[in-house]
Design an enzyme around this catalytic site. Structure first.
Site, PDB file in Angstrom:
ATOM      1  N   PHE A 160     -14.073  20.401 -12.411  1.00 53.09           N
ATOM      2  CA  PHE A 160     -13.898  21.583 -11.560  1.00 53.09           C
ATOM      3  C   PHE A 160     -14.961  21.696 -10.474  1.00 53.09           C
ATOM      4  O   PHE A 160     -14.751  22.347  -9.455  1.00 53.09           O
ATOM      5  CB  PHE A 160     -13.918  22.863 -12.424  1.00 53.09           C
ATOM      6  N   LYS A 184      -5.269  13.552 -11.402  1.00 56.09           N
ATOM      7  CA  LYS A 184      -5.136  14.786 -12.180  1.00 56.09           C
ATOM      8  C   LYS A 184      -6.395  15.622 -11.944  1.00 56.09           C
ATOM      9  O   LYS A 184      -7.445  15.382 -12.513  1.00 56.09           O
ATOM     10  CB  LYS A 184      -4.991  14.483 -13.680  1.00 56.09           C
ATOM     11  N   GLU A 187      -7.792  21.686 -13.893  1.00 60.03           N
ATOM     12  CA  GLU A 187      -6.822  22.781 -13.901  1.00 60.03           C
ATOM     13  C   GLU A 187      -7.457  24.112 -13.510  1.00 60.03           C
ATOM     14  O   GLU A 187      -6.765  25.101 -13.313  1.00 60.03           O
ATOM     15  CB  GLU A 187      -6.131  22.871 -15.270  1.00 60.03           C
ATOM     16  N   CYS A 292     -23.620  18.217 -11.150  1.00 57.77           N
ATOM     17  CA  CYS A 292     -24.142  17.244 -12.106  1.00 57.77           C
ATOM     18  C   CYS A 292     -25.476  16.698 -11.639  1.00 57.77           C
ATOM     19  O   CYS A 292     -26.184  16.054 -12.398  1.00 57.77           O
ATOM     20  CB  CYS A 292     -23.155  16.107 -12.303  1.00 57.77           C
ATOM     21  N   GLU A 392     -26.967  20.807 -21.530  1.00 56.84           N
ATOM     22  CA  GLU A 392     -26.588  20.991 -20.121  1.00 56.84           C
ATOM     23  C   GLU A 392     -25.989  22.392 -20.000  1.00 56.84           C
ATOM     24  O   GLU A 392     -24.927  22.664 -20.571  1.00 56.84           O
ATOM     25  CB  GLU A 392     -25.547  19.943 -19.702  1.00 56.84           C
TER      26      GLU A 392
HETATM   27  P1  NAD Z   1     -14.581  18.832 -18.371  1.00 55.43           P
HETATM   28  O1  NAD Z   1     -15.055  17.678 -19.181  1.00 55.43           O
HETATM   29  O2  NAD Z   1     -14.276  20.109 -19.060  1.00 55.43           O
HETATM   30  O3  NAD Z   1     -13.247  18.431 -17.587  1.00 55.43           O
HETATM   31  C1  NAD Z   1     -13.155  17.258 -16.809  1.00 55.43           C
HETATM   32  C2  NAD Z   1     -11.706  16.785 -16.806  1.00 55.43           C
HETATM   33  O4  NAD Z   1     -11.303  16.473 -18.145  1.00 55.43           O
HETATM   34  C3  NAD Z   1     -10.724  17.826 -16.296  1.00 55.43           C
HETATM   35  O5  NAD Z   1      -9.781  17.191 -15.460  1.00 55.43           O
HETATM   36  C4  NAD Z   1     -10.086  18.351 -17.563  1.00 55.43           C
HETATM   37  O6  NAD Z   1      -8.751  18.774 -17.376  1.00 55.43           O
HETATM   38  C5  NAD Z   1     -10.128  17.162 -18.492  1.00 55.43           C
HETATM   39  N1  NAD Z   1     -10.233  17.535 -19.918  1.00 55.43           N
HETATM   40  C6  NAD Z   1     -10.777  18.672 -20.418  1.00 55.43           C
HETATM   41  N2  NAD Z   1     -10.710  18.650 -21.761  1.00 55.43           N
HETATM   42  C7  NAD Z   1     -10.136  17.483 -22.117  1.00 55.43           C
HETATM   43  C8  NAD Z   1      -9.807  16.882 -23.364  1.00 55.43           C
HETATM   44  N3  NAD Z   1     -10.066  17.480 -24.523  1.00 55.43           N
HETATM   45  N4  NAD Z   1      -9.224  15.660 -23.360  1.00 55.43           N
HETATM   46  C9  NAD Z   1      -8.973  15.040 -22.198  1.00 55.43           C
HETATM   47  N5  NAD Z   1      -9.270  15.569 -20.987  1.00 55.43           N
HETATM   48  C10 NAD Z   1      -9.836  16.768 -20.938  1.00 55.43           C
HETATM   49  O7  NAD Z   1     -15.674  19.042 -17.217  1.00 55.43           O
HETATM   50  P2  NAD Z   1     -15.758  20.236 -16.172  1.00 55.43           P
HETATM   51  O8  NAD Z   1     -16.231  21.455 -16.867  1.00 55.43           O
HETATM   52  O9  NAD Z   1     -14.535  20.305 -15.347  1.00 55.43           O
HETATM   53  O10 NAD Z   1     -16.915  19.668 -15.226  1.00 55.43           O
HETATM   54  C11 NAD Z   1     -18.266  19.867 -15.467  1.00 55.43           C
HETATM   55  C12 NAD Z   1     -18.886  18.677 -16.145  1.00 55.43           C
HETATM   56  O11 NAD Z   1     -18.699  17.520 -15.348  1.00 55.43           O
HETATM   57  C13 NAD Z   1     -20.391  18.779 -16.324  1.00 55.43           C
HETATM   58  O12 NAD Z   1     -20.742  18.268 -17.566  1.00 55.43           O
HETATM   59  C14 NAD Z   1     -20.947  17.918 -15.196  1.00 55.43           C
HETATM   60  O13 NAD Z   1     -22.237  17.403 -15.416  1.00 55.43           O
HETATM   61  C15 NAD Z   1     -19.941  16.841 -15.154  1.00 55.43           C
HETATM   62  N6  NAD Z   1     -19.952  16.162 -13.876  1.00 55.43           N
HETATM   63  C16 NAD Z   1     -20.498  14.927 -13.833  1.00 55.43           C
HETATM   64  C17 NAD Z   1     -20.572  14.267 -12.642  1.00 55.43           C
HETATM   65  C18 NAD Z   1     -21.181  12.909 -12.564  1.00 55.43           C
HETATM   66  O14 NAD Z   1     -21.099  12.304 -11.529  1.00 55.43           O
HETATM   67  N7  NAD Z   1     -21.792  12.393 -13.607  1.00 55.43           N
HETATM   68  C19 NAD Z   1     -20.069  14.851 -11.477  1.00 55.43           C
HETATM   69  C20 NAD Z   1     -19.494  16.119 -11.560  1.00 55.43           C
HETATM   70  C21 NAD Z   1     -19.437  16.756 -12.782  1.00 55.43           C
END
Ligand code: NAD
Length: 507
Positions: A160, A184, A187, A292, A392
């Site tokens: 997100f 994808k 959401e 991140c 985090e």
């Molecule tokens: P998230 O892990 O909740 O979601 C990421 C994606 O995974 C979304 O598209 C979501 O729909 C999907 N998802 C969620 N639950 C799932 C499941 N159980 N099984 C499969 N897919 C699933 O992350 P978020 O809250 O959207 O984003 C924030 C996180 O992303 C933080 O931890 C941040 O550090 C990390 N991030 C990392 C980087 C990087 O470059 N390392 C960059 C941006 C964000």
């Protein structure tokens, strides 16, 4: 299917898949609410794809991939350049869409679109990046050369916090290299990707080379399990990144899964403390800490810690938190649950005995009372066993840990399970050099708080911040979305005739 985003007239607005350049007209069994975090109002409902729908889209994408991959680089390049112009022309509108669903300020949103645009510009140079090697006469009358070919259908799953930039770390390079992409988006803020996909359509990208499928775990699993999807780029939290990596690789796919972070900023006594204080505030509270690459821990050397904290506090007191569309410094948190999680950490930090120097729960906030606001929060005297240090938080909470000097600071960074960005503030070139060589992290800043690499370098962390072999964009990104083939060639020449059953040797 329809060419335009459906407008039912009623609120909340329906947000749906963009398949073959048309908005999906089917009925989703499941949807998820989308909010404006500044007001707390539900503004949309996004369709969540079923496994069956994802499989249908993969089949369409496969056909498109074959034709797109075979198209001349000149024709593919025309689309890339047209897309670059369109994205540049529409970047303000896209920034506003981001603010309305994510909450970050419009200028911050514009910044992320611009960083995405840089990857598009990098991908416009794909003919140069796809050049293989060529060697004449590796053996008598034999030449050898390599080709870089597209993989076919690839998936991108994004978080997100950068609804436009993170998709653009991958999508332009994958497309330019001749693949078909299924994205994808998160959401929580799905509309920016739809708006960007409409620009690809306008740029002349053939149908099904980019398909947008909205969804949650079901759609993610479908992409990871479908054998026609050859590679998946994932960005999100560490537990999900690890899961995606394990499931995808078990299915024989190429996976890069970027995870969470806990980024430290080490401040040595000889640092420019004004610069360091600016950096701690910009890096800690930009985008409300939902980056991140956010600075979440300042490692302050004992002798300058009091001074540094005083300077940080003075700056924090000037920040305004509120509705990101109104010119404030910091917008709201993405959802009510995320806001409550952050305020829970603040309570836990105070309870555990850290000094709560600035409490962001208090306000005042420049926005509607139902907005998901948390102001900048500063803790001092944080210990490494407190949850505000170990976890985090992904919010505007900055922890100061006091350290005796360089060795203790570097030791803490290297002991941390995450390794995304690590930063040092110092005027000592020797210390900075030792830091860059010895630090266990994928991206290093020297007097730079948020060292996000340019598009032509690669973005990625170490340890629990990335699972897989390739970082995002730059030459590693090109490598991820292509596979190589090496050709050994000889044209008929009578002198080469004759049986020779031994292993080929060159002569
Ligand atoms: P998230 O892990 O909740 O979601 C990421 C994606 O995974 C979304 O598209 C979501 O729909 C999907 N998802 C969620 N639950 C799932 C499941 N159980 N099984 C499969 N897919 C699933 O992350 P978020 O809250 O959207 O984003 C924030 C996180 O992303 C933080 O931890 C941040 O550090 C990390 N991030 C990392 C980087 C990087 O470059 N390392 C960059 C941006 C964000």
């Amino acid at each position: 299917m329809s060419h335009h985003e459906p407008t039912s007239g009623a609120t909340p607005r329906r947000i749906t898949h963009l398949i073959g350049h048309e908005y999906w007209t089917g009925t989703a069994a499941r949807t998820a609410p989308v909010y404006n975090p500044a007001t707390g109002a539900q503004t949309g409902a996004v369709d969540l794809a079923s496994k069956e729908l994802v499989d249908e889209v993969v089949a369409r994408s496969q056909k498109a991939a074959a034709a797109w991959g075979a198209m001349s680089m000149t024709r593919r390049g025309t689309v890339m350049f047209a897309f670059r112009e369109l994205l540049n022309a529409h970047k303000e509108r896209i920034a506003e869409i981001i603010t309305s669903e994510h909450g970050k300020t419009v200028s911050d949103a514009l910044g992320e679109v611009t960083r995405g645009l840089e990857v598009v510009e990098f991908a416009c140079g794909i003919p140069h990046l796809l050049k293989g090697g060529h060697s004449e006469s590796v053996s008598t009358n034999v030449d050898s050369y390599s080709l870089l070919q597209p993989l076919g259908v690839v998936g991108v799953i994004s978080p997100f916090n950068f609804p436009a930039m993170v998709p653009m770390w991958f999508v332009p390079i994958a497309i330019a290299a001749g693949n078909a992409v299924i994205i994808k988006p998160s959401e929580k803020d799905p509309s920016a990707v739809n708006a960007i996909a409409e620009l690809w359509r306008e740029a002349g990208l053939p149908a099904d080379v980019l398909n947008v499928v909205h969804g949650d775990k079901e759609a993610v699993d479908a992409l990871l399990d479908n054998p026609a999807v050859k590679a998946v780029s994932f960005v999100g939290s560490t537990p999900i990144a690890r899961y995606v990596y394990e499931r995808g690789t078990a299915n024989g796919k190429r996976i890069q899964a970027l995870g969470g972070a806990k980024n430290h900023m080490l401040v040595l006594p000889d640092a420019d403390l004004e610069l360091a204080a600016d950096a701690a505030v910009n890096g800690g509270f930009g985008s409300a800490g939902e980056r991140c690459m956010a600075v979440s821990v300042v490692l302050a050397t004992d002798s300058i810690a009091d001074q540094l904290i005083e300077k940080i506090v003075a700056r924090v007191r000037t920040l305004r938190t509120g509705d990101g569309s109104t010119g404030v410094d910091m917008g709201p948190i993405v959802t009510r649950q995320a806001r409550d999680r952050i305020t829970g950490y603040i309570a836990a930090g105070a309870q555990a005995g850290a000094t709560l120097v600035v409490d962001g729960r208090e306000g005042p906030f420049d926005g509607p009372s139902d907005g998901y606001f948390v102001g900048p929060t500063l803790f001092d005297n944080v210990a490494t066993d407190m949850s505000i240090y170990t976890d985090e938080i992904f919010g505007p909470v900055l922890s100061v840990v006091r350290v005796s000097g360089f060795d203790e600071g570097l030791g803490l960074i290297n002991a941390n399970p995450y390794g995304n960005g690590s930063v040092i503030f110092t005027n000592d070139g020797g210390a900075a050099r030792k830091f860059e060589i010895e630090v266990q992290a994928g991206m290093v800043g020297i007097n730079v708080p948020v060292p996000v690499p340019m598009a032509y370098y690669s973005f990625g962390g170490w340890k629990n911040s990335l699972f897989g072999d390739s970082h995002a964009h730059g030459t590693e990104g090109v490598h991820f979305f292509t596979r190589s083939k090496t050709v050994t060639r000889r044209w008929p020449d009578p002198s080469a005739r004759g049986l020779q059953l031994g292993f080929p040797q060159n002569h």
